[in-house]
Design an enzyme around this catalytic site. Sequence first.
Site, PDB file in Angstrom:
ATOM      1  N   ILE A 157       0.833  -1.211   0.000  1.00 35.09           N
ATOM      2  CA  ILE A 157       0.000   0.000   0.000  1.00 35.09           C
ATOM      3  C   ILE A 157       0.868   1.262   0.000  1.00 35.09           C
ATOM      4  CG2 ILE A 157      -1.730   1.301   1.307  1.00 35.09           C
ATOM      5  CD1 ILE A 157      -2.761  -1.476   2.324  1.00 35.09           C
ATOM      6  N   ASP A 176      10.914   2.529   6.621  1.00 32.88           N
ATOM      7  CA  ASP A 176      10.554   1.106   6.670  1.00 32.88           C
ATOM      8  C   ASP A 176      11.796   0.381   7.182  1.00 32.88           C
ATOM      9  OD1 ASP A 176       8.361  -0.835   4.750  1.00 32.88           O
ATOM     10  OD2 ASP A 176      10.057  -1.710   5.816  1.00 32.88           O
ATOM     11  N   CYS A 208       2.097   0.767   7.994  1.00 35.13           N
ATOM     12  CA  CYS A 208       2.855  -0.345   8.560  1.00 35.13           C
ATOM     13  C   CYS A 208       1.887  -1.232   9.346  1.00 35.13           C
ATOM     14  CB  CYS A 208       3.953   0.181   9.477  1.00 35.13           C
ATOM     15  SG  CYS A 208       3.339   1.313  10.712  1.00 35.13           S
ATOM     16  N   THR A 235      -4.661   4.848   7.629  1.00 38.82           N
ATOM     17  CA  THR A 235      -5.498   3.793   7.058  1.00 38.82           C
ATOM     18  C   THR A 235      -4.915   2.435   7.437  1.00 38.82           C
ATOM     19  OG1 THR A 235      -4.240   3.803   4.994  1.00 38.82           O
ATOM     20  CG2 THR A 235      -6.212   5.179   5.043  1.00 38.82           C
ATOM     21  N   ARG A 237      -3.819   0.711  11.123  1.00 44.38           N
ATOM     22  CA  ARG A 237      -4.599   0.142  12.227  1.00 44.38           C
ATOM     23  C   ARG A 237      -4.750   1.222  13.288  1.00 44.38           C
ATOM     24  NH1 ARG A 237      -6.217  -3.047   9.268  1.00 44.38           N
ATOM     25  NH2 ARG A 237      -6.059  -5.313   9.273  1.00 44.38           N
ATOM     26  N   ASP A 261      -9.176   6.229   8.952  1.00 45.75           N
ATOM     27  CA  ASP A 261     -10.040   5.158   8.453  1.00 45.75           C
ATOM     28  C   ASP A 261     -10.117   4.029   9.472  1.00 45.75           C
ATOM     29  OD1 ASP A 261     -11.638   3.939   6.369  1.00 45.75           O
ATOM     30  OD2 ASP A 261      -9.967   2.563   6.012  1.00 45.75           O
ATOM     31  N   GLU A 266     -12.325   0.597  17.430  1.00 45.51           N
ATOM     32  CA  GLU A 266     -13.337   0.549  16.365  1.00 45.51           C
ATOM     33  C   GLU A 266     -14.236  -0.686  16.432  1.00 45.51           C
ATOM     34  OE1 GLU A 266     -10.599   0.458  12.903  1.00 45.51           O
ATOM     35  OE2 GLU A 266     -11.439  -1.496  12.427  1.00 45.51           O
ATOM     36  N   HIS A 298     -13.325   2.281   8.382  1.00 50.06           N
ATOM     37  CA  HIS A 298     -12.528   1.174   7.839  1.00 50.06           C
ATOM     38  C   HIS A 298     -13.038   0.746   6.456  1.00 50.06           C
ATOM     39  CE1 HIS A 298      -9.601  -2.059   9.401  1.00 50.06           C
ATOM     40  NE2 HIS A 298      -9.550  -2.037   8.088  1.00 50.06           N
TER      41      HIS A 298
END
Length: 349
Positions: A157, A176, A208, A235, A237, A261, A266, A298
């Site tokens: 992504i 990263d 990540c 987007t 977690r 998101d 959630e 989400h």
Amino acid sequence: MKSPRIAFFDTKPYDRKFFDAAGKKFGFPVTYFEEHLGPGTTALTRGFDTVCIFVNDVVNADVIKALHRNGVRLIALRASGYNNVDFRAAFGKIHVVRVPAYSPHAVAEHAVALMLALNRKTHRAYHRTRDNNFSIQGLLGFDMFGKTAGVIGTGAIGRELIRILKGFGMHVLAYDPGPDEAFAAEAGFSYTDLKTLYKKSDVISLHCPLTRQTYRMINAKTIQTMKTGVMIVNTGRGKLIDTRALIEALKNKKVGYAGLDVYEEENEYFFEDFSSDVISDDVLARLLTFPNVLVTAHQGFFTQEALTNIARTTLQNIDDFVRGRLLTHEICYRCSRKVCVKKTKGKCF
Ligand code: NAD
């Protein structure tokens, strides 16, 4: 070959539509449950050998024990993230498979949708013009061109996002722990450490996985090191962000925008309709009061292409398991610990 008995949890009408369509090729009977899989619902798995789960099903060590007792031998995640499964507890008992990259475009494009909406305040303009209010006062945005985006995680992504943002003419910094310098050279961005990324980015986007290292990586301390007015887009977690710290930073204007998101808590709300109900989660309720916060429930993955790929790959994973083939999309505790990578992947127990 024995047909698998599949218990499908947290079913929504769109899941059935795409799985029924993809299922024609495989011919597996699927039993759909609306319930989440979790400590209170393991009894539903009696008589099934496979459970198919989504991001907010809870599969901890106790649930694994109960599933194993009930005869479940495969957990098929219809998602790429797998932080909701204790795959260490599953090792040796139940195989765990996932869908690694069903449509990185879907999530990357959604991250950009959040960025553009927050920047140009489209969510507010929509309400204004519907109320015959054609004033643009208060809707001032900024050019994305020339700004710096910090992308955390350059997997499937993150890479797609970088390609899009480079198209806007943005400078991209990325972090990263496993950098791909060849891709960086090709796409025209540079890797840096997190400290520099936080300090220099106008927009920070999280891609990540949720791990012990990334849990609440965006917190009061790290936010202090960011540019004043920074935009944070998540987007990935929810638990990548300490939400209370984010709220404080929104209140004191250190953070200028937040596009979320995903949200730490959630599980209770996302994917459900509470429009006639009261939100008892004060943190979520407070987030929803900010004009410069955009929360989506989400839905980053939610495109036709992604749902088609999710259904096909999930059923292929199950078919591979039933036929004793190598499980290329297995989450194996031992492999993930790099003890037996590659040679025995999918055949560790
Ligand atoms: P991926 O496995 O392809 O890439 C994840 C990248 O993160 C890898 O390059 C990995 O090296 C890197 N990484 C690992 N630890 C890191 C750390 N401590 N700091 C920075 N980077 C780190 O995964 P992906 O398909 O790109 O998905 C990324 C995440 O997005 C998933 O883990 C999932 O949580 C989330 N996701 C959300 C949605 C949605 O609908 N909102 C959909 C799919 C995935």
